[in-house]
Structures are given as structure tokens and as C-alpha cells.
Design a protein around this motif. Structure first.
Motif, short mmCIF file in Angstrom:
data_model
loop_
_atom_site.label_atom_id
_atom_site.label_comp_id
_atom_site.label_asym_id
_atom_site.label_seq_id
_atom_site.Cartn_x
_atom_site.Cartn_y
_atom_site.Cartn_z
N ARG A 37 0.86 -1.40 -0.10
CA ARG A 37 -0.02 0.09 0.01
C ARG A 37 0.77 1.50 0.26
O ARG A 37 2.15 1.14 0.18
CB ARG A 37 -0.89 0.00 1.27
CG ARG A 37 -0.17 0.04 2.66
CD ARG A 37 -1.34 -0.13 3.64
NE ARG A 37 -0.76 -0.21 4.80
CZ ARG A 37 -0.27 -1.19 5.84
NH1 ARG A 37 -0.42 -2.48 5.34
NH2 ARG A 37 0.12 -1.03 6.84
N ALA A 38 0.33 2.61 -0.08
CA ALA A 38 1.21 3.45 -0.24
C ALA A 38 1.67 3.99 1.06
O ALA A 38 2.45 4.78 0.93
CB ALA A 38 0.33 4.70 -0.88
N GLN A 52 -6.96 2.59 7.43
CA GLN A 52 -7.48 3.59 7.01
C GLN A 52 -8.94 3.95 7.25
O GLN A 52 -9.35 4.98 7.52
CB GLN A 52 -7.33 3.48 5.37
CG GLN A 52 -7.99 4.73 4.46
CD GLN A 52 -7.83 4.55 2.86
OE1 GLN A 52 -7.19 3.50 2.41
NE2 GLN A 52 -7.76 5.67 2.41
N THR A 65 7.40 1.22 1.22
CA THR A 65 7.04 2.75 1.30
C THR A 65 8.24 3.41 1.28
O THR A 65 8.38 4.58 0.69
CB THR A 65 5.98 3.12 2.41
OG1 THR A 65 6.63 2.65 3.43
CG2 THR A 65 4.59 2.61 2.24
#
Length: 346
Positions: free
Chosen positions: A84-85, A120, A158
């Protein structure tokens, strides 16, 4: 291990069960997925681009210990692709008419001006609840985090998404948190880590014979200083607004006008002084509020004082760390005053 994770993350009884759950689950998943960097580099099935990044990061990790006197432990000697970012999301909040951020207090880590979320959904729910309370809220993606040496922090996918200078800055920054950390003083901790990061990257680029990279880095640092100068000016103006006897509606209008003025000053600086460099456009195009301004200040206001102290210590990292520890042992506000006034390394 579960109990250790709870302690390390500072998950006290004042937090909700859902916060316990997402923090523990997110951290345990990352720790369980670690792969040894050396083995990945030697593995012929490792993608070429990843192998190159890991090879550079491994050299930076050695440099951090050998040249920057940062902790020699197992942190950043393993790797996790988190898919994921951002590894976490940080939720900041501040009152509508104040630049003092809301803080949350935990064992081990002390009080900090944010709450971190691996989830999130949980971050969005917390942000929405804070907004319902009338607070300004800012949610920021986080590339890396430190457990302050409680666990062997891994390199994360990341952290490897930009160039080598970026990777070095993150490794040096996060290891600095393991070197010195003061409970309840995020501004001190982050500025110290940024100072170690900055001096370390300069030293790394010189050692690797990359003058072009060093020039780019210094240009980026100058732009960062210009950016923080704009933020400081706006914070000063907003303090005057919030300290005035205006009615709430008038204060809100003055706040909006001050933020509009910040955007105008940025555009002028971007188009003239920066010759059109647009790297900060996304920050200014997104909503700006007290929480966002407070979060930015945490990472920047005391950095020049730390870099000055580093120079006063003749760039000697052990002496610099000893000087920082002496200042860290002081109580606030004496700590900030002593750092600002420091003109010797003793």
C-alpha cells in the motif's frame, strides 16, 4: 509478543478497544512478514530494481552506524512489502481558533500531537469524530515509523519508492529516534531527527562521490526552509487573529483570509524565487487548517537550532549526541531555550 506490542505502542486504557486492535494487528502483520535483506539481495528471484534498492539501503545502514554513530542493531536489516502507499496514517487535530494541537498520551512514547492508524477506515472514522467535535483535522500518510528500538524495525516498500537520497534520509531519521527520544516533546524529537537526517545525508552524498546529488539535496533543503518560513509567518499572523476580541464569525473570516494570503505568497515564491518549481503545489492545493499548520511546525521549527549545535560540536556525532542529551534532560521550557541559546558543545 502481543503484550510487548501493546506496551511498545503505548496502548493505554484511555484508548478504545478498536484502537488496540488495529494497532496490534497492523504491527504484528508487518513484523511477521519481515525478510532478511542480505538473503533477498543474494536471491536470484528478487527483482533487479528491488535488489538495487536493498543493496543501497544496506550500505546506508552500515554508514549510519559507522559514520553517524547511530544504533548498531537489527533495525532496517529486514524488508517488508506492505502493498500500500502508506504504512500508517497520522491524524492531527487542533481547535478552530488555536494553533496548539490536541495531544494523546501513551506509556513509553509519552504525549504526541497525533494518533497513528494502520487501518485507513479507523483513521477516517477518528477524523470524522474529531470534526464533529468542531476541531480542525488533518490526516497525513506516513512512510515509516519507529518503535524506538523495542522491535527490529524493517525497511518498508514505502521507504523505497523514491531515490537513494530519500531512502537515506528515512533510515537516518528513524534511527535517530532510537538514539534520543524525549517523552512529551514531539517538536524536540522530530527536529533532532531531521537534523541528524540532514547532516547524515550530506555526509553520505559526499562519501559516495555524488556532487550532483548533493546540489539537488541542498536546493531541496533551501526550498524546505522557504516553505517553513511561509508557514511560520502565517502562524504568527493567525496567533494575532486568534488573540483578538473578534466575534467567532469575524475570526473565521480573518482566518480564511490569512490562509488565502499564505497561498498567494506561495504562488509568488514558486513562480519567481523557485523559477516555477511546483513540488509543493499538492500541499497548498489541499485544504489548510490549524491542524495542518501545527503538524508542519512540529517537524521544522527547531531544526536550525539543532544544526547550529551540530556545527558547534564540529560535526562530531558522539559529542553532538552528548550535548543533545544534556539539553534533553532539562525541563520545558528550559529545554527549548537552552537549545536556541547553545553556543558551545559542552
Amino acid at each position: 509478543m502481543l503484550a510487548a506490542v501493546i506496551v511498545a505502542f503505548g496502548l493505554a486504557g484511555c484508548t478504545s478497544i478498536s484502537y488496540y486492535a488495529q494497532s496490534v494487528e497492523g504491527h504484528v502483520q508487518i513484523m511477521a512478514a519481515r525478510k532478511n535483506v542480505g538473503r533477498l539481495i543474494r536471491d536470484p528471484s528478487t527483482p533487479k530494481a528491488l535488489r538495487a534498492k536493498l543493496t543501497s539501503a544496506s550500505a546506508m545502514r552500515r554508514f549510519a552506524t559507522e559514520q553517524l554513530a547511530l544504533p548498531d542493531n537489527s533495525s532496517y536489516r529486514s524488508y517488508v512489502d506492505i502493498g500500500r502507499a502508506d504504512v500508517t496514517l497520522a491524524v492531527f487535530a487542533a481547535p478552530q481558533f488555536s494553533l496548539t494541537p490536541i495531544t494523546w498520551c501513551f506509556p513509553v512514547f509519552g504525549c504526541v500531537p497525533y494518533r497513528g492508524y494502520f487501518s485507513q477506515k479507523s483513521a477516517a472514522e477518528n477524523a470524522a469524530e474529531l470534526q464533529r467535535q468542531g476541531l480542525d483535522v488533518y490526516v497525513s500518510g506516513v512512510t515509516a515509523y519507529s518503535t524506538l528500538g523495542w522491535f527490529s524495525d524493517p525497511l518498508l516498500s514505502t521507504m523505497l519508492r523514491q531515490d537513494d537520497t530519500y531512502i537515506a534520509s528515512l533510515i537516518f531519521h528513524e534511527l535517530a529516534h532510537q538514539k534520543i527520544y524525549v517523552n512529551n516533546d514531539s517538536a524536540f524529537n522530530e527536529a533532532f531527527a531531521v537534523a541528524v537526517e540532514t547532516s547524515g545525508v550530506r555526509k553520505w552524498l559526499r562519501a559516495t562521490g555524488d556532487p550532483a546529488g548533493l546540489r539537488r539535496y541542498e536546493t531541496d533543503r533551501k526550498r524546505r526552509a522557504d516553505f517553513l518560513g511561509l508557514i511560520a509567518q502565517t502562524r504568527d499572523e493567525l496567533r494575532q487573529v486568534y488573540g483578538s476580541p473578534r466575534a467567532p464569525a469575524q475570526m473565521a473570516a480573518a482566518k480564511a483570509a490569512t490562509i488565502d494570503k499564505l497561498r498567494m505568497r506561495y504562488r509568488q515564491m514558486r513562480d519567481k524565487r523557485w523559477a516555477g518549481y511546483r513540488g509543493y503545489d499538492a500541499w497548498f492545493n489541499a485544504p489548510i487548517n490549524n491542524a495542518k499548520l501545527a503538524a508542519t511546525a512540529v517537524y521544522g521549527e527547531q531544526v536550525p537550532a539543532f544544526l547550529h549545535l551540530f556545527d558547534v560540536c564540529s560535526g562530531d556525532y558522539p559529542r553532538f549526541y552528548a550535548a543533545v542529551r544534556r539539553i534533553a534532560d532539562l525541563h520545558e521550557p528550559s529545554r527549548a531555550e537552552a537549545l536556541k541559546a547553545a553556543d558551545t558543545c559542552n
